[in-house]
Design a protein around this motif. Structure first.
Motif, PDB file in Angstrom:
ATOM      1  N   ILE A   1     -18.143  45.676  26.731  1.00 39.84           N
ATOM      2  CA  ILE A   1     -17.954  44.426  25.693  1.00 39.84           C
ATOM      3  C   ILE A   1     -19.123  43.769  25.443  1.00 39.84           C
ATOM      4  CG2 ILE A   1     -16.692  42.042  26.285  1.00 39.84           C
ATOM      5  CD1 ILE A   1     -14.650  43.218  28.093  1.00 39.84           C
ATOM      6  N   ILE A   2     -19.168  43.349  24.206  1.00 41.15           N
ATOM      7  CA  ILE A   2     -20.104  42.386  23.795  1.00 41.15           C
ATOM      8  C   ILE A   2     -19.445  40.967  23.686  1.00 41.15           C
ATOM      9  CG2 ILE A   2     -21.753  41.721  21.736  1.00 41.15           C
ATOM     10  CD1 ILE A   2     -21.858  44.515  20.848  1.00 41.15           C
ATOM     11  N   LEU A   3     -20.041  40.004  24.520  1.00 41.37           N
ATOM     12  CA  LEU A   3     -19.385  38.748  24.731  1.00 41.37           C
ATOM     13  C   LEU A   3     -20.383  37.644  24.117  1.00 41.37           C
ATOM     14  CD1 LEU A   3     -16.911  37.505  26.317  1.00 41.37           C
ATOM     15  CD2 LEU A   3     -18.571  37.348  28.406  1.00 41.37           C
ATOM     16  N   SER A   4     -19.623  37.408  22.671  1.00 48.62           N
ATOM     17  CA  SER A   4     -20.575  36.176  21.924  1.00 48.62           C
ATOM     18  C   SER A   4     -19.576  35.055  22.063  1.00 48.62           C
ATOM     19  CB  SER A   4     -20.625  36.976  20.638  1.00 48.62           C
ATOM     20  OG  SER A   4     -21.469  36.097  19.757  1.00 48.62           O
ATOM     21  N   ASP A   5     -19.957  34.199  21.072  1.00 48.29           N
ATOM     22  CA  ASP A   5     -19.196  32.846  20.676  1.00 48.29           C
ATOM     23  C   ASP A   5     -19.391  32.418  19.335  1.00 48.29           C
ATOM     24  OD1 ASP A   5     -21.473  31.142  20.336  1.00 48.29           O
ATOM     25  OD2 ASP A   5     -21.504  30.762  22.157  1.00 48.29           O
ATOM     26  N   GLY A   6     -18.368  31.494  18.963  1.00 46.70           N
ATOM     27  CA  GLY A   6     -18.327  30.991  17.554  1.00 46.70           C
ATOM     28  C   GLY A   6     -19.507  30.895  16.823  1.00 46.70           C
ATOM     29  N   TYR A   7     -20.433  30.131  17.752  1.00 52.15           N
ATOM     30  CA  TYR A   7     -21.728  29.530  17.055  1.00 52.15           C
ATOM     31  C   TYR A   7     -22.504  30.765  16.694  1.00 52.15           C
ATOM     32  CZ  TYR A   7     -20.829  24.901  18.789  1.00 52.15           C
ATOM     33  OH  TYR A   7     -20.063  23.618  18.969  1.00 52.15           O
ATOM     34  N   LEU A   8     -22.564  31.949  17.590  1.00 55.23           N
ATOM     35  CA  LEU A   8     -23.503  33.179  17.273  1.00 55.23           C
ATOM     36  C   LEU A   8     -22.670  33.865  15.869  1.00 55.23           C
ATOM     37  CD1 LEU A   8     -24.602  34.657  20.695  1.00 55.23           C
ATOM     38  CD2 LEU A   8     -25.744  32.849  18.927  1.00 55.23           C
ATOM     39  N   ALA A   9     -21.576  33.757  16.102  1.00 57.29           N
ATOM     40  CA  ALA A   9     -20.848  34.752  14.967  1.00 57.29           C
ATOM     41  C   ALA A   9     -20.984  33.906  13.663  1.00 57.29           C
ATOM     42  CB  ALA A   9     -19.432  34.512  15.232  1.00 57.29           C
ATOM     43  N   ASN A  10     -20.913  32.766  13.669  1.00 56.36           N
ATOM     44  CA  ASN A  10     -21.244  31.767  12.312  1.00 56.36           C
ATOM     45  C   ASN A  10     -22.618  31.514  11.924  1.00 56.36           C
ATOM     46  OD1 ASN A  10     -18.268  31.927  11.619  1.00 56.36           O
ATOM     47  ND2 ASN A  10     -18.083  30.509  13.328  1.00 56.36           N
ATOM     48  N   GLY A  11     -23.597  31.558  13.088  1.00 56.96           N
ATOM     49  CA  GLY A  11     -25.027  31.177  12.830  1.00 56.96           C
ATOM     50  C   GLY A  11     -25.738  32.061  11.991  1.00 56.96           C
ATOM     51  N   SER A  12     -26.801  31.918  11.834  1.00 54.81           N
ATOM     52  CA  SER A  12     -27.932  32.696  11.129  1.00 54.81           C
ATOM     53  C   SER A  12     -29.271  32.348  11.590  1.00 54.81           C
ATOM     54  CB  SER A  12     -27.861  32.655   9.656  1.00 54.81           C
ATOM     55  OG  SER A  12     -28.112  31.477   9.478  1.00 54.81           O
ATOM     56  N   GLU A  13     -30.002  33.176  11.363  1.00 51.54           N
ATOM     57  CA  GLU A  13     -31.509  32.903  11.740  1.00 51.54           C
ATOM     58  C   GLU A  13     -32.490  33.921  10.964  1.00 51.54           C
ATOM     59  OE1 GLU A  13     -33.011  33.483  15.633  1.00 51.54           O
ATOM     60  OE2 GLU A  13     -31.582  35.070  16.044  1.00 51.54           O
ATOM     61  N   PRO A  14     -33.660  33.547  10.584  1.00 54.15           N
ATOM     62  CA  PRO A  14     -34.589  34.817   9.968  1.00 54.15           C
ATOM     63  C   PRO A  14     -34.768  35.988  10.850  1.00 54.15           C
ATOM     64  CG  PRO A  14     -35.770  32.763  10.127  1.00 54.15           C
ATOM     65  CD  PRO A  14     -34.483  32.426  10.674  1.00 54.15           C
ATOM     66  N   TRP A  15     -34.352  37.266  10.184  1.00 56.52           N
ATOM     67  CA  TRP A  15     -34.356  38.475  11.212  1.00 56.52           C
ATOM     68  C   TRP A  15     -34.991  39.581  10.339  1.00 56.52           C
ATOM     69  CZ3 TRP A  15     -30.834  42.461  10.617  1.00 56.52           C
ATOM     70  CH2 TRP A  15     -30.795  43.270  11.783  1.00 56.52           C
ATOM     71  N   ARG A  16     -35.801  40.295  10.985  1.00 62.17           N
ATOM     72  CA  ARG A  16     -36.411  41.412  10.134  1.00 62.17           C
ATOM     73  C   ARG A  16     -35.605  42.630  10.594  1.00 62.17           C
ATOM     74  NH1 ARG A  16     -39.257  45.886  10.995  1.00 62.17           N
ATOM     75  NH2 ARG A  16     -39.816  45.368  13.085  1.00 62.17           N
ATOM     76  N   ILE A  17     -34.985  43.264   9.433  1.00 62.84           N
ATOM     77  CA  ILE A  17     -34.189  44.473   9.855  1.00 62.84           C
ATOM     78  C   ILE A  17     -35.114  45.531  10.026  1.00 62.84           C
ATOM     79  CG2 ILE A  17     -32.659  46.126   8.374  1.00 62.84           C
ATOM     80  CD1 ILE A  17     -31.936  44.124   6.441  1.00 62.84           C
ATOM     81  N   PRO A  18     -34.919  46.257  11.331  1.00 63.45           N
ATOM     82  CA  PRO A  18     -35.866  47.358  11.537  1.00 63.45           C
ATOM     83  C   PRO A  18     -35.541  48.575  10.977  1.00 63.45           C
ATOM     84  CG  PRO A  18     -33.827  46.815  13.236  1.00 63.45           C
ATOM     85  CD  PRO A  18     -33.725  45.874  12.207  1.00 63.45           C
ATOM     86  N   SER A  19     -36.619  49.264  10.710  1.00 62.15           N
ATOM     87  CA  SER A  19     -36.439  50.687  10.315  1.00 62.15           C
ATOM     88  C   SER A  19     -35.900  51.569  11.119  1.00 62.15           C
ATOM     89  CB  SER A  19     -37.788  51.113   9.625  1.00 62.15           C
ATOM     90  OG  SER A  19     -38.699  51.347  10.996  1.00 62.15           O
TER      91      SER A  19
END
Length: 169
Positions: A89-107
């Motif tokens: 189970i990945i236990l997240s919440d609404g703030y993370l689901a609707n949030g954003s932040e700069p993030w580098r996509i890994p190769s």
């Protein structure tokens, strides 16, 4: 899903634990019992994620700490599920689901290798003491000493076909 959905799926999750089926359940928590509140976030599903199944059906829970961490949490969940043949189970919440932040996509070469270690040959040899003959068989529930996971054969692999049935799986 969220709490009500996890509750409705608890029997299926318990079945996945019993059949050792790698499965990822993403629980994005929201407020309230029953149908929940789609605009309010809560972190109220922890006990349900930990204990919300009948009998002895433990499973790993991973909780990301930021929107950027969600990717790493998902990769780790898949690694655990496939290596140990278990739901996660990945236990997240609404703030993370609707949030954003700069993030580098890994190769791709930066990501860990996730190897299901599929069985390719029979894994047990029987010896007949009467005439010293040996036969090889595929035992689908022979455990790996390091992970305690069973071998995983791709359906239709010649010589590794098996049938699961009855109360003993």
């Amino acid at each position: 899903t969220s709490g009500p959905g996890v509750s409705l799926k608890s029997e299926a999750i318990g079945l996945a634990v019993m059949t050792e089926l790698p499965l990822i359940v993403v629980d994005v928590q929201r407020g309230g019992p029953s149908t929940g509140l789609p605009t309010k976030t809560e972190q109220a599903d922890l006990l349900q994620a930990m204990f919300g199944r009948n009998g002895e059906a433990p499973l790993p829970i991973i909780a990301p700490q930021s929107p950027g961490d969600c990717f790493d949490a998902a990769v780790e969940a898949v690694r655990i599920a496939i290596t140990y043949r278990t739901p996660v189970i990945i236990l997240s919440d609404g703030y993370l689901a609707n949030g954003s932040e700069p993030w580098r996509i890994p190769s791709l070469d930066e990501l860990p290798t996730i190897d299901p270690d599929f069985a390719t040959e029979k894994n047990y040899t029987l010896t007949n003491d009467d005439d010293d003959t040996t036969t090889s068989e595929f035992w689908p529930y022979l455990r790996d000493d390091a992970t305690l996971a069973r071998p995983w054969a791709i359906p239709g692999t010649p010589g590794l076909e098996h049938r699961i049935g009855g109360l003993e799986k």
